[in-house]
Design a protein around this motif. Structure first.
Motif, PDB file in Angstrom:
ATOM      1  N   GLU B 303      -2.279 -23.067 -34.393  1.00 55.45           N
ATOM      2  CA  GLU B 303      -2.377 -24.136 -35.386  1.00 55.45           C
ATOM      3  C   GLU B 303      -3.523 -25.083 -35.051  1.00 55.45           C
ATOM      4  N   ARG B 304      -3.647 -25.389 -33.781  1.00 57.37           N
ATOM      5  CA  ARG B 304      -4.689 -26.293 -33.298  1.00 57.37           C
ATOM      6  C   ARG B 304      -6.069 -25.692 -33.529  1.00 57.37           C
ATOM      7  N   LEU B 305      -6.197 -24.410 -33.220  1.00 56.37           N
ATOM      8  CA  LEU B 305      -7.484 -23.734 -33.405  1.00 56.37           C
ATOM      9  C   LEU B 305      -7.854 -23.740 -34.881  1.00 56.37           C
ATOM     10  N   PHE B 306      -6.858 -23.487 -35.722  1.00 60.17           N
ATOM     11  CA  PHE B 306      -7.128 -23.468 -37.153  1.00 60.17           C
ATOM     12  C   PHE B 306      -7.578 -24.851 -37.628  1.00 60.17           C
ATOM     13  N   GLU B 307      -6.879 -25.884 -37.197  1.00 56.62           N
ATOM     14  CA  GLU B 307      -7.229 -27.240 -37.643  1.00 56.62           C
ATOM     15  C   GLU B 307      -8.642 -27.617 -37.217  1.00 56.62           C
ATOM     16  N   LEU B 308      -8.982 -27.287 -35.982  1.00 53.91           N
ATOM     17  CA  LEU B 308     -10.318 -27.612 -35.485  1.00 53.91           C
ATOM     18  C   LEU B 308     -11.386 -26.889 -36.299  1.00 53.91           C
ATOM     19  N   ALA B 309     -11.132 -25.596 -36.532  1.00 52.91           N
ATOM     20  CA  ALA B 309     -12.108 -24.806 -37.274  1.00 52.91           C
ATOM     21  C   ALA B 309     -12.200 -25.303 -38.715  1.00 52.91           C
ATOM     22  N   ARG B 310     -11.055 -25.695 -39.256  1.00 53.05           N
ATOM     23  CA  ARG B 310     -11.022 -26.131 -40.647  1.00 53.05           C
ATOM     24  C   ARG B 310     -11.850 -27.406 -40.835  1.00 53.05           C
ATOM     25  N   THR B 311     -11.674 -28.383 -39.939  1.00 52.13           N
ATOM     26  CA  THR B 311     -12.428 -29.628 -40.108  1.00 52.13           C
ATOM     27  C   THR B 311     -13.928 -29.352 -40.023  1.00 52.13           C
TER      28      THR B 311
END
Lengths: 211, 469
Positions: B303-311
């Protein structure tokens, strides 16, 4: 005689307990503060330094009046205790040799390069995080509302917020806990305490910083 | 030994439709067949009456909006490997059984997971969460587990006798024997495996060949299964190609989530983290966009990796619609859970520095956050640099200003007084950036203290280089 002496000693010990508040002893409410490192300035400030968990405004007339020198001893002390200090949107390049000479451990100093809207946001994030000792921002256009937000963020993160602005803003209303004005006259730099929360009188005399 | 076998009946379908979040009625073609026949269809398509084995024309007649695509065997292989990476957390011996099954030895992990039922539950719920339909069976023999995973979902048989009894009841069509062998045995009137097990060995070998007999031995644990152990790779690279060009960052989020989850699965398998990865987008006109996502400390949480990549992705300006999205990570350092300084008071949001650093970088970009270091160079403009500061530094002898101007400026008007100086700075003859200046600390008309210099031997042409702020 001995019994009385030891009884008053015991009483003093009890009264020293941080849980006990005494209204009468000094009229200033306690303010937790970070020593500025300038003895004469500390003496003028409630708590004896930069208020912690609050915003201090430093209003200066021109660059180069020693306005940054004012905060350096406190910042140096924080970094030496391995606490983070963040510079937000400084107007020039902070000069590493001078910072190091002032005693700053550069490993704990970070600079955020940001535009004016991002600068206020970054400063708020840093203050609120709780992992920064002091956050120093150059926010020339900040308004009352944003200052208020920063004040709340500093309270919740228990950090020292220092904001540098032009002395033109001295007349404006501000939620900052402490407002200092740095000016020059007669070839010397003066620091006026314009406002200080917790101090009954805010008309402190001019303070001569250096010849 | 206890071999658990997972089968993913929808794997071919998910692999082919990886880039599409909620496809409408969709079906997959079996590219092997000469005729283009439907191999599988999703629920929506089935609701329209589309069935396996229909011709495309027939299916289109039933549902004109049907999205049809061929199988993508490369994508299937990648997806299977990705699932193996995820399974690696349950077992040190994971084996791929293409096209759509995975075997793992869980006998050694049972104690860790407190027995089979909790382990099976964790495997199943984890896969459900990722949206992978699957069946699961476990026996002491890998081949038997593979057979039961297809025929008896949820079956666990811990003993050899139990396995042989259950196998005996299986029809030959489900035994996993080659089609020719099954046809030959059917012709002889055999229907179930137990009838075959009773046959004399030489007779059976003559009828169905060595390979067939060997398979029956493996089912019963009389011959060993050679199962190459899958090894987690040392880097991650995966690319999703879109059928249509995707405009803007929003439609890219679904494929991005798939990629970051696949990365997280690999990280879990390696017991590692990732500190830096690259997203590469290929655009319509051959342009590419590269977005580097860097973190202060290794991360592994999906989830964290996704959020970072998303921003990062949302902040990037994309020159044109995207055709492909690729995630590449080759720095996969050991993961250490974040440790807080014991004496650092936690207040406010209670973020630690790496988390704050990440949040700031995600919004402002990597270049916005920097640190200063002292460089041992006599030229003032080179003595301070953005970089990673070291502990001890050597300092110039003279007093230095806290503000340095990005480049020296002519000073107007001239200073009113010289407070200190000159300090001769002469350096750089060896690298062509020759500097020869006399620095002074001066006072301006406004009472400011400035750091300014003159060319040696002159008295005007003051250049302002810093402020004693």
């Amino acid at each position: 005689m001995n019994a009385i002496a030891s009884a008053s000693h015991n009483l003093a010990q009890v009264l020293d307990h941080p849980g006990i508040w005494r209204r009468s002893a000094d009229r200033q409410p306690r303010v937790r503060a970070l020593s500025t490192g300038w003895t004469s300035l500390d003496a003028r400030l409630p708590g004896g330094g930069w208020p912690q968990g609050a915003v201090s405004e430093i209003l200066f007339e021109h660059d180069g009046l020693g306005e940054l020198d004012l905060v350096m001893p406190a910042l140096a002390a924080l970094t030496q205790e391995h606490r983070r200090v963040i510079f937000v949107a400084p107007p020039y390049q902070p000069y590493a040799p001078a910072l190091a000479a002032a005693g700053v451990d550069l490993r704990f100093l970070h600079e955020i390069h940001a535009g004016s809207t991002e600068a206020a946001w970054s400063m708020e994030q840093c203050l609120r995080s709780g992992c920064c000792g002091a956050v120093v921002g150059w926010l020339p256009d900040i308004d009352y509302r944003s200052l208020r937000r920063l004040q709340l963020a500093a309270e919740s993160g228990d950090a020292c917020a220092m904001i540098f602005r032009s002395a033109e803003h001295a007349a404006q209303n501000s939620p900052a806990a402490l407002r200092l004005k740095v000016s020059n006259s007669d070839e010397a730099t003066y620091v006026d305490v314009l406002k200080s929360r917790g101090l009954l009188t805010t008309t402190a005399p001019l303070l001569r910083m250096r010849a | 030994m206890l071999w658990a076998c997972l089968r993913f009946p929808g794997l071919a379908f998910s692999a082919a439709f990886a880039a599409i979040p909620e496809a409408g009625p969709s079906a997959l073609l079996d590219s092997h067949a000469r005729q283009r026949l439907i191999a599988s269809a999703n629920d929506e398509a089935r609701a329209h009456g589309i069935r396996r084995g229909q011709s495309v024309a027939a299916a289109r007649a039933l549902c004109p909006a049907l999205e049809v695509r061929p199988r993508d065997r490369e994508a299937e292989k990648r997806l299977l490997a990705e699932l193996a990476a995820w399974c690696y957390q349950f077992s040190g011996h994971v084996s791929l059984v293409p096209p759509n099954a995975i075997l793992m030895e869980v006998g050694a992990s049972l104690r860790l997971f407190e027995g089979w039922p909790p382990l099976a539950e964790r495997v199943s719920s984890g896969l459900r969460e990722q949206g992978h339909a699957h069946t699961l069976a476990a026996t002491p023999f890998a081949s038997a587990s593979w057979v039961f995973a297809a025929t008896a979902d949820g079956m666990v048989l811990p003993t050899r006798e139990g396995v042989i009894r259950m196998l005996g009841a299986l029809p030959l069509t489900q035994s996993g024997l080659p089609g020719t062998a099954i046809a030959a045995l059917h012709a002889m009137g055999f229907r179930r495996l137990d009838e075959i097990f009773r046959l004399p060995r030489p007779e059976l070998t003559r009828r169905i060949g060595k390979a067939g007999v060997n398979w029956l031995d493996r089912l019963r644990g009389q011959a060993s299964d050679a199962l190459p152990a899958w090894q987690p790779p040392a880097s991650f690279q995966q690319k999703i190609e879109f059928d249509a060009e995707l405009d803007g960052s929003q439609p890219l989020l679904f494929p991005l989530r798939r990629l970051t989850r696949a990365l997280a699965n690999l990280l879990a398998a390696r017991d590692g983290g990732v500190q830096r990865f690259t997203l590469t987008l290929e655009h319509a006109r051959g342009e590419t966009t590269r977005i580097v996502v860097a973190m202060a400390a290794p991360q592994r949480d999906a989830e964290r990796l996704f959020e970072l990549a998303r921003t990062r992705l949302e902040r990037a300006t994309l020159p044109a619609p995207a055709r492909t999205l690729e995630l590449h990570a080759d720095e996969l350092p050991m993961f250490r859970p974040p440790v807080r300084d014991l004496f650092e008071p936690i207040r406010g949001d209670g973020l630690d520095w790496p988390t704050l650093d990440e949040r700031l970088r995600a919004r402002l970009g990597d270049a916005a956050l920097r640190q200063l270091m002292v460089v041992n160079d006599h030229r003032p403009e080179r003595a301070s640099r953005y970089g990673a500061p070291a502990g001890a530094v050597s300092l110039p002898r003279g007093r230095r200003p806290l503000w340095l101007l990005p480049r020296p400026l002519p000073m107007r008007p001239d200073p009113v007084a010289v407070l200190a100086g000159p300090e001769r700075i002469e350096s750089g003859w060896w690298d062509g950036a020759d500097a020869r200046r006399d620095y002074y600390i001066v006072r301006t008309v406004h009472g400011q203290q400035a750091w300014a210099y003159l060319p040696p031997g002159t008295l005007d042409g003051w250049m302002l280089h810093g402020w004693f702020a």
